[in-house]
Scaffold this motif. Sequence first.
Motif, PDB file in Angstrom:
ATOM      1  N   PHE A   1      74.490  55.339  17.091  1.00 52.47           N
ATOM      2  CA  PHE A   1      73.206  55.491  17.780  1.00 52.47           C
ATOM      3  C   PHE A   1      73.144  54.614  19.028  1.00 52.47           C
ATOM      4  CE2 PHE A   1      68.930  54.092  18.800  1.00 52.47           C
ATOM      5  CZ  PHE A   1      68.281  55.303  18.951  1.00 52.47           C
ATOM      6  N   SER A   2      72.706  55.176  20.141  1.00 49.76           N
ATOM      7  CA  SER A   2      72.391  54.332  21.301  1.00 49.76           C
ATOM      8  C   SER A   2      71.327  55.041  22.138  1.00 49.76           C
ATOM      9  CB  SER A   2      73.641  54.027  22.129  1.00 49.76           C
ATOM     10  OG  SER A   2      73.737  54.925  23.208  1.00 49.76           O
ATOM     11  N   TRP A   3      70.448  54.264  22.728  1.00 54.10           N
ATOM     12  CA  TRP A   3      69.373  54.850  23.530  1.00 54.10           C
ATOM     13  C   TRP A   3      69.925  55.595  24.736  1.00 54.10           C
ATOM     14  CZ3 TRP A   3      64.924  56.097  21.830  1.00 54.10           C
ATOM     15  CH2 TRP A   3      64.352  55.380  20.781  1.00 54.10           C
ATOM     16  N   GLY A   4      71.104  55.186  25.182  1.00 51.45           N
ATOM     17  CA  GLY A   4      71.727  55.849  26.327  1.00 51.45           C
ATOM     18  C   GLY A   4      71.989  57.329  26.073  1.00 51.45           C
ATOM     19  N   LYS A   5      72.137  57.701  24.795  1.00 54.72           N
ATOM     20  CA  LYS A   5      72.423  59.111  24.480  1.00 54.72           C
ATOM     21  C   LYS A   5      71.170  59.940  24.323  1.00 54.72           C
ATOM     22  CE  LYS A   5      76.485  58.112  21.647  1.00 54.72           C
ATOM     23  NZ  LYS A   5      76.893  57.949  20.246  1.00 54.72           N
ATOM     24  N   VAL A   6      70.049  59.287  24.062  1.00 53.11           N
ATOM     25  CA  VAL A   6      68.834  60.025  23.699  1.00 53.11           C
ATOM     26  C   VAL A   6      68.250  60.713  24.934  1.00 53.11           C
ATOM     27  CG1 VAL A   6      66.506  59.867  22.722  1.00 53.11           C
ATOM     28  CG2 VAL A   6      68.351  58.433  21.803  1.00 53.11           C
ATOM     29  N   ARG A   7      67.968  62.013  24.790  1.00 48.80           N
ATOM     30  CA  ARG A   7      67.445  62.750  25.945  1.00 48.80           C
ATOM     31  C   ARG A   7      65.984  62.391  26.185  1.00 48.80           C
ATOM     32  NH1 ARG A   7      67.856  68.785  25.394  1.00 48.80           N
ATOM     33  NH2 ARG A   7      66.068  68.841  26.799  1.00 48.80           N
ATOM     34  N   ARG A   8      65.545  62.571  27.431  1.00 49.91           N
ATOM     35  CA  ARG A   8      64.161  62.243  27.797  1.00 49.91           C
ATOM     36  C   ARG A   8      63.262  63.446  27.825  1.00 49.91           C
ATOM     37  NH1 ARG A   8      65.457  58.557  33.103  1.00 49.91           N
ATOM     38  NH2 ARG A   8      66.934  57.279  31.967  1.00 49.91           N
ATOM     39  N   GLU A   9      63.851  64.618  28.066  1.00 52.57           N
ATOM     40  CA  GLU A   9      63.031  65.815  28.294  1.00 52.57           C
ATOM     41  C   GLU A   9      62.701  66.479  26.965  1.00 52.57           C
ATOM     42  OE1 GLU A   9      66.475  66.103  29.180  1.00 52.57           O
ATOM     43  OE2 GLU A   9      66.101  64.551  30.682  1.00 52.57           O
ATOM     44  N   ASP A  10      61.597  67.197  26.949  1.00 53.51           N
ATOM     45  CA  ASP A  10      61.174  67.911  25.753  1.00 53.51           C
ATOM     46  C   ASP A  10      62.205  68.985  25.385  1.00 53.51           C
ATOM     47  OD1 ASP A  10      58.992  66.314  25.883  1.00 53.51           O
ATOM     48  OD2 ASP A  10      57.637  67.832  26.679  1.00 53.51           O
ATOM     49  N   VAL A  11      62.204  69.351  24.129  1.00 58.86           N
ATOM     50  CA  VAL A  11      63.210  70.271  23.607  1.00 58.86           C
ATOM     51  C   VAL A  11      62.529  71.477  22.960  1.00 58.86           C
ATOM     52  CG1 VAL A  11      65.300  70.369  22.196  1.00 58.86           C
ATOM     53  CG2 VAL A  11      64.254  68.141  22.716  1.00 58.86           C
ATOM     54  N   THR A  12      63.052  72.664  23.227  1.00 60.36           N
ATOM     55  CA  THR A  12      62.558  73.839  22.505  1.00 60.36           C
ATOM     56  C   THR A  12      63.245  73.903  21.155  1.00 60.36           C
ATOM     57  OG1 THR A  12      62.204  74.983  24.570  1.00 60.36           O
ATOM     58  CG2 THR A  12      62.260  76.348  22.589  1.00 60.36           C
ATOM     59  N   ALA A  13      62.408  73.918  20.130  1.00 57.40           N
ATOM     60  CA  ALA A  13      62.939  73.790  18.770  1.00 57.40           C
ATOM     61  C   ALA A  13      63.017  75.153  18.098  1.00 57.40           C
ATOM     62  CB  ALA A  13      62.034  72.876  17.967  1.00 57.40           C
TER      63      ALA A  13
ATOM     64  N   LEU B   1      72.006  63.166  20.128  1.00 54.98           N
ATOM     65  CA  LEU B   1      72.873  62.249  19.381  1.00 54.98           C
ATOM     66  C   LEU B   1      74.105  62.930  18.799  1.00 54.98           C
ATOM     67  CD1 LEU B   1      70.069  60.250  17.542  1.00 54.98           C
ATOM     68  CD2 LEU B   1      71.490  59.442  19.445  1.00 54.98           C
ATOM     69  N   LEU B   2      74.103  64.257  18.768  1.00 57.34           N
ATOM     70  CA  LEU B   2      75.274  65.003  18.292  1.00 57.34           C
ATOM     71  C   LEU B   2      75.622  66.062  19.329  1.00 57.34           C
ATOM     72  CD1 LEU B   2      74.459  65.810  14.509  1.00 57.34           C
ATOM     73  CD2 LEU B   2      75.945  63.987  15.374  1.00 57.34           C
ATOM     74  N   GLU B   3      76.916  66.341  19.461  1.00 60.23           N
ATOM     75  CA  GLU B   3      77.366  67.379  20.401  1.00 60.23           C
ATOM     76  C   GLU B   3      76.946  68.768  19.935  1.00 60.23           C
ATOM     77  OE1 GLU B   3      79.515  66.895  23.211  1.00 60.23           O
ATOM     78  OE2 GLU B   3      78.933  64.782  22.936  1.00 60.23           O
ATOM     79  N   GLU B   4      76.915  68.919  18.608  1.00 66.09           N
ATOM     80  CA  GLU B   4      76.484  70.201  18.042  1.00 66.09           C
ATOM     81  C   GLU B   4      75.799  69.910  16.718  1.00 66.09           C
ATOM     82  OE1 GLU B   4      80.260  72.019  17.872  1.00 66.09           O
ATOM     83  OE2 GLU B   4      80.964  70.665  16.315  1.00 66.09           O
ATOM     84  N   PRO B   5      74.934  70.845  16.266  1.00 66.15           N
ATOM     85  CA  PRO B   5      74.259  70.579  15.002  1.00 66.15           C
ATOM     86  C   PRO B   5      75.246  70.635  13.845  1.00 66.15           C
ATOM     87  CG  PRO B   5      73.428  72.602  16.070  1.00 66.15           C
ATOM     88  CD  PRO B   5      74.572  72.119  16.875  1.00 66.15           C
ATOM     89  N   ARG B   6      75.268  69.589  13.061  1.00 66.76           N
ATOM     90  CA  ARG B   6      76.058  69.623  11.821  1.00 66.76           C
ATOM     91  C   ARG B   6      75.367  68.722  10.811  1.00 66.76           C
ATOM     92  NH1 ARG B   6      78.967  64.689  11.819  1.00 66.76           N
ATOM     93  NH2 ARG B   6      79.204  63.886  13.928  1.00 66.76           N
ATOM     94  N   PRO B   7      75.527  69.026   9.533  1.00 67.24           N
ATOM     95  CA  PRO B   7      74.813  68.267   8.507  1.00 67.24           C
ATOM     96  C   PRO B   7      75.205  66.782   8.529  1.00 67.24           C
ATOM     97  CG  PRO B   7      75.748  70.282   7.581  1.00 67.24           C
ATOM     98  CD  PRO B   7      76.306  70.137   8.966  1.00 67.24           C
ATOM     99  N   ILE B   8      74.199  65.935   8.500  1.00 65.42           N
ATOM    100  CA  ILE B   8      74.460  64.482   8.536  1.00 65.42           C
ATOM    101  C   ILE B   8      73.220  63.756   8.015  1.00 65.42           C
ATOM    102  CG2 ILE B   8      73.626  64.196  10.933  1.00 65.42           C
ATOM    103  CD1 ILE B   8      76.080  62.229  11.304  1.00 65.42           C
ATOM    104  N   SER B   9      73.409  62.578   7.483  1.00 64.73           N
ATOM    105  CA  SER B   9      72.263  61.803   6.990  1.00 64.73           C
ATOM    106  C   SER B   9      71.811  60.832   8.084  1.00 64.73           C
ATOM    107  CB  SER B   9      72.667  61.004   5.746  1.00 64.73           C
ATOM    108  OG  SER B   9      73.552  59.968   6.131  1.00 64.73           O
TER     109      SER B   9
END
Length: 305
Positions: A291-303, A275-283
Amino acid sequence: MGAVTGRLAPSPSGEMHLGNAFAALLAWLGARSAGGRVLLRLEDLDRPRCPARYAYGVMEDFTWLGLDWDNEPVWQSQRSARYDSAVAALAERGLVYPCYCSRRELHAVTEASAPHGPAPVYSGRCRGLTPAQRLEREAQGRRPALRVRAPGEVYALSDGLQGPYAAHLAREVGDFILRRSDGLYAYQLAVVVDDGEMGVDQVIRGRDLLPSTPQQLWLQEVLGLPHPAYYHVPLLLAADGRRLSKREGDLSLRALSRTHTPEEVVGRLAFWAGLLEEPRPISPRALLPAFSWGKVRREDVTAAF
Ligand code: GLU
């Protein structure tokens, strides 16, 4: 059509970790971005493993993150009467039978027939027991679990994020447990009963639960409940590729809250979600407009924080 009703459904068996927060953020965004309500359900069926202090901790963590909810929270541990009625309704249709298999017996059969896979298909050993055979087992002091007869049919859904998914219930899922031998109700039953009664029509949760969805669709049908829309979101993985778990204390929200602001954590989660191009503080609220489902990734993420 009424507004969307989504839900947060944490299992409060420990401190909330980033993976729980990730799924919760997406569940909240999915419902709120559609102008919907968010209900909170504490999935504390396993009461001994879910002391109330963890549930209050989860609520504090949600609030700290900026995730709010409507109405009073619903506690699964207080809803046995509802689950009893649902089991009675299934039993009336001849779908429920007592299963006396011990863990050891199940394990032996599983190893022989299906060495892989997380949810072994039950052999059906106790399905055809005669009343006399049941009495015999009761006389030995065995307490049965209750299983439901899975139909020989395919149940399919179109997941809002993962796309089509289907399973042949008898073959791939098998007769599943509704109530354990110690009296605890199974997640599969409780989730269907509760989503139905709470009017939840949008279910957003971790991808690990996608394989449970066909059996839930079937239970909804038999119990006369509507099917919600489903969105199964990716899981957060630890650096070694395993899914984050409550044991990874260093990634608990409580620990992160000592060194980070909620906006920093939410920004990182939103970045991982796509949902963001890079991590930055946001509420969470500030994420809503875009927000849109089209942006949400499907694959698992290493955190890695
Ligand atoms: N309680 C489950 C969890 O925390 C979620 C169940 C569901 O969303 O259906 O993973």
